[in-house]
Design a protein around this motif. Sequence first.
Motif, PDB file in Angstrom:
ATOM      1  N   GLY A   1     -77.388 -72.347 -41.851  1.00  0.00           N
ATOM      2  CA  GLY A   1     -77.173 -71.225 -42.796  1.00  0.00           C
ATOM      3  C   GLY A   1     -76.410 -71.621 -43.405  1.00  0.00           C
ATOM      4  N   PRO A   2     -74.866 -71.979 -43.229  1.00  0.00           N
ATOM      5  CA  PRO A   2     -74.449 -72.256 -44.212  1.00  0.00           C
ATOM      6  C   PRO A   2     -74.697 -72.788 -44.864  1.00  0.00           C
ATOM      7  CG  PRO A   2     -72.821 -71.680 -42.338  1.00  0.00           C
ATOM      8  CD  PRO A   2     -74.509 -71.719 -41.576  1.00  0.00           C
ATOM      9  N   ALA A   3     -74.939 -74.243 -44.343  1.00  0.00           N
ATOM     10  CA  ALA A   3     -75.871 -75.206 -45.584  1.00  0.00           C
ATOM     11  C   ALA A   3     -76.256 -74.954 -46.575  1.00  0.00           C
ATOM     12  CB  ALA A   3     -76.017 -76.299 -44.359  1.00  0.00           C
ATOM     13  N   ARG A   4     -77.129 -74.394 -46.262  1.00  0.00           N
ATOM     14  CA  ARG A   4     -78.977 -73.697 -47.210  1.00  0.00           C
ATOM     15  C   ARG A   4     -78.506 -72.847 -47.792  1.00  0.00           C
ATOM     16  NH1 ARG A   4     -82.818 -71.399 -43.157  1.00  0.00           N
ATOM     17  NH2 ARG A   4     -83.815 -70.900 -44.428  1.00  0.00           N
ATOM     18  N   ALA A   5     -77.189 -72.106 -47.543  1.00  0.00           N
ATOM     19  CA  ALA A   5     -76.503 -71.141 -48.915  1.00  0.00           C
ATOM     20  C   ALA A   5     -76.163 -72.086 -49.644  1.00  0.00           C
ATOM     21  CB  ALA A   5     -75.965 -70.178 -48.096  1.00  0.00           C
ATOM     22  N   ASP A   6     -75.408 -73.247 -49.076  1.00  0.00           N
ATOM     23  CA  ASP A   6     -74.583 -73.663 -50.193  1.00  0.00           C
ATOM     24  C   ASP A   6     -75.594 -74.133 -51.368  1.00  0.00           C
ATOM     25  OD1 ASP A   6     -72.275 -72.593 -49.748  1.00  0.00           O
ATOM     26  OD2 ASP A   6     -72.023 -74.973 -48.176  1.00  0.00           O
ATOM     27  N   ALA A   7     -76.776 -74.975 -50.883  1.00  0.00           N
ATOM     28  CA  ALA A   7     -77.120 -75.371 -51.761  1.00  0.00           C
ATOM     29  C   ALA A   7     -78.087 -74.870 -52.592  1.00  0.00           C
ATOM     30  CB  ALA A   7     -78.382 -76.495 -50.765  1.00  0.00           C
ATOM     31  N   LEU A   8     -78.904 -73.441 -51.962  1.00  0.00           N
ATOM     32  CA  LEU A   8     -79.247 -72.661 -52.485  1.00  0.00           C
ATOM     33  C   LEU A   8     -78.373 -72.051 -54.381  1.00  0.00           C
ATOM     34  CD1 LEU A   8     -81.607 -70.658 -53.684  1.00  0.00           C
ATOM     35  CD2 LEU A   8     -79.998 -69.119 -51.899  1.00  0.00           C
ATOM     36  N   VAL A   9     -77.262 -72.134 -53.189  1.00  0.00           N
ATOM     37  CA  VAL A   9     -76.075 -71.812 -54.835  1.00  0.00           C
ATOM     38  C   VAL A   9     -76.272 -72.099 -55.761  1.00  0.00           C
ATOM     39  CG1 VAL A   9     -73.674 -71.216 -55.465  1.00  0.00           C
ATOM     40  CG2 VAL A   9     -74.859 -70.254 -53.339  1.00  0.00           C
ATOM     41  N   ARG A  10     -76.067 -73.738 -55.077  1.00  0.00           N
ATOM     42  CA  ARG A  10     -75.899 -75.306 -56.084  1.00  0.00           C
ATOM     43  C   ARG A  10     -77.410 -74.877 -57.641  1.00  0.00           C
ATOM     44  NH1 ARG A  10     -74.153 -77.630 -52.101  1.00  0.00           N
ATOM     45  NH2 ARG A  10     -76.262 -78.896 -51.383  1.00  0.00           N
ATOM     46  N   ARG A  11     -78.280 -74.726 -56.940  1.00  0.00           N
ATOM     47  CA  ARG A  11     -79.983 -74.479 -57.428  1.00  0.00           C
ATOM     48  C   ARG A  11     -79.882 -73.260 -58.288  1.00  0.00           C
ATOM     49  NH1 ARG A  11     -81.647 -76.945 -52.316  1.00  0.00           N
ATOM     50  NH2 ARG A  11     -82.190 -74.990 -51.128  1.00  0.00           N
ATOM     51  N   LEU A  12     -79.439 -72.398 -57.804  1.00  0.00           N
ATOM     52  CA  LEU A  12     -79.360 -70.905 -58.464  1.00  0.00           C
ATOM     53  C   LEU A  12     -78.385 -71.545 -59.976  1.00  0.00           C
ATOM     54  CD1 LEU A  12     -79.064 -67.889 -55.861  1.00  0.00           C
ATOM     55  CD2 LEU A  12     -80.420 -68.712 -57.930  1.00  0.00           C
ATOM     56  N   HIS A  13     -77.106 -72.488 -59.690  1.00  0.00           N
ATOM     57  CA  HIS A  13     -76.103 -72.526 -60.815  1.00  0.00           C
ATOM     58  C   HIS A  13     -76.914 -73.570 -61.510  1.00  0.00           C
ATOM     59  CE1 HIS A  13     -72.576 -70.517 -59.717  1.00  0.00           C
ATOM     60  NE2 HIS A  13     -72.510 -70.789 -58.595  1.00  0.00           N
ATOM     61  N   GLU A  14     -77.590 -74.891 -61.112  1.00  0.00           N
ATOM     62  CA  GLU A  14     -78.452 -75.173 -62.097  1.00  0.00           C
ATOM     63  C   GLU A  14     -78.983 -75.270 -62.936  1.00  0.00           C
ATOM     64  OE1 GLU A  14     -79.853 -77.910 -59.345  1.00  0.00           O
ATOM     65  OE2 GLU A  14     -77.667 -79.124 -58.556  1.00  0.00           O
ATOM     66  N   ALA A  15     -80.070 -73.688 -61.683  1.00  0.00           N
ATOM     67  CA  ALA A  15     -81.048 -73.097 -62.718  1.00  0.00           C
ATOM     68  C   ALA A  15     -80.599 -72.583 -63.942  1.00  0.00           C
ATOM     69  CB  ALA A  15     -82.495 -72.161 -62.543  1.00  0.00           C
ATOM     70  N   ALA A  16     -79.310 -71.764 -63.845  1.00  0.00           N
ATOM     71  CA  ALA A  16     -78.556 -70.635 -65.060  1.00  0.00           C
ATOM     72  C   ALA A  16     -78.144 -71.786 -66.381  1.00  0.00           C
ATOM     73  CB  ALA A  16     -77.158 -69.757 -64.169  1.00  0.00           C
ATOM     74  N   ARG A  17     -77.405 -72.887 -65.225  1.00  0.00           N
ATOM     75  CA  ARG A  17     -77.213 -73.870 -66.144  1.00  0.00           C
ATOM     76  C   ARG A  17     -78.134 -74.583 -67.298  1.00  0.00           C
ATOM     77  NH1 ARG A  17     -74.582 -76.721 -63.380  1.00  0.00           N
ATOM     78  NH2 ARG A  17     -75.647 -78.267 -63.241  1.00  0.00           N
ATOM     79  N   GLY A  18     -79.478 -74.586 -66.664  1.00  0.00           N
ATOM     80  CA  GLY A  18     -80.512 -74.519 -67.437  1.00  0.00           C
ATOM     81  C   GLY A  18     -80.346 -74.038 -68.656  1.00  0.00           C
ATOM     82  N   VAL A  19     -81.160 -72.642 -68.351  1.00  0.00           N
ATOM     83  CA  VAL A  19     -81.129 -71.506 -68.511  1.00  0.00           C
ATOM     84  C   VAL A  19     -80.057 -71.731 -70.302  1.00  0.00           C
ATOM     85  CG1 VAL A  19     -81.153 -68.861 -70.063  1.00  0.00           C
ATOM     86  CG2 VAL A  19     -82.156 -70.194 -67.420  1.00  0.00           C
TER      87      VAL A  19
END
Length: 374
Positions: free
Chosen positions: A62-80
């Motif tokens: 859970g914690p590792a997956r949550a961290d990875a998901l947060v990174r992907r959300l940040h990357e997607a937002a940064r791409g926008v």
Amino acid sequence: MDRRQTAAEAGVAASEQVFPDRRVGAVWEPVRARCYAAAGEYLSFTDELDTAEATSAPVPDGPARADALVRRLHEAARGVDEFYHAHRAGLEHAASVRATVPQLLTQVRAEGQRALAAAESSGFGGYPSVAAGVGRLNEALRTASSVDPQTEVAAARAAAAEVQDATAELSEVLAQAPSRATAATNALASVTTRLAAVRNRADALGPAYSALLREFNAASSADLTDNERQSRHDIEAADRELVAARGAAAAGDPETALDLTATARTHLTEAEQLVDAVTRRLELLRGVRADPEAQARTVRFRLRDAQMLAVDRGLVGEWGSVLDAQAERLDRITAGLTGRHPDYWAYVTELNTVADFIGGVVERMRKHIATDNT
């Protein structure tokens, strides 16, 4: 991320409608897809967390997956953000343009209607240019009325531009219309005078052609046999156009009168050329007969200049024999002037051919010199 994505998508939608050739949507698509993928993963993970909380079951990694998901959300937002900042000016401009299209379409349609009303009340509606302008503007207005500026932005802008152009064209011909009558009157007077002058000049063609036949070899005027008949045909055609032009002017259609006088001028120009061809031929051949060597001397002078250029520029090896052959050719041409009625026209024609050939050689030598200098 959702707010940023919504703002970017609005700008992209406007750009695709207003400036489809920019293809911003193709650049946006992978950025958008990454946002949707991250959002989908986020929703799936939160559903898994809700289920785990309800059943008190552990969430694997859970914690590792949550961290990875947060990174992907940040990357997607940064791409926008990166996409929007890179294309911000174009996106905002497209949105601004799209917002003004309905008002623009309403404005140009109103201007077009005013131009149509002006044409109707002008008294010049029967002029061909005005009638054509009215027809074009009416067609443009029909097209403009059939497009929805909210959903067909590019088509609406194109329709507005066509209405503007048609309105400007109609306004211009209306502005010019009052001067057409005066222009037609002046043109009729001018062409009438010119027609009389050409008729007088044509009277000299017959005697000139007869003199050619009496004084010179028949071959010297063989190409002029039909000039008298054709010139009179052109003069008669000009006269018919002039009569029709007077009728159009009297009927209140000066534009048609101007078109007809222009056609009459063309016929008169052709008639003048036919007449001049005979009279100038006679003058030329008499001059050659009086001094046959005059034109040959001119060509020989050009030949000597060309030979000197070849010597000065070291091009004798390439062009010397070619130019020497022209000297021999000139000798043969001048020797051909024999008999009671030499063919002076053939003599002049052949001399001109040699002169043109020499001119071509000189031009090629100069190009060669210019290439060497560079």
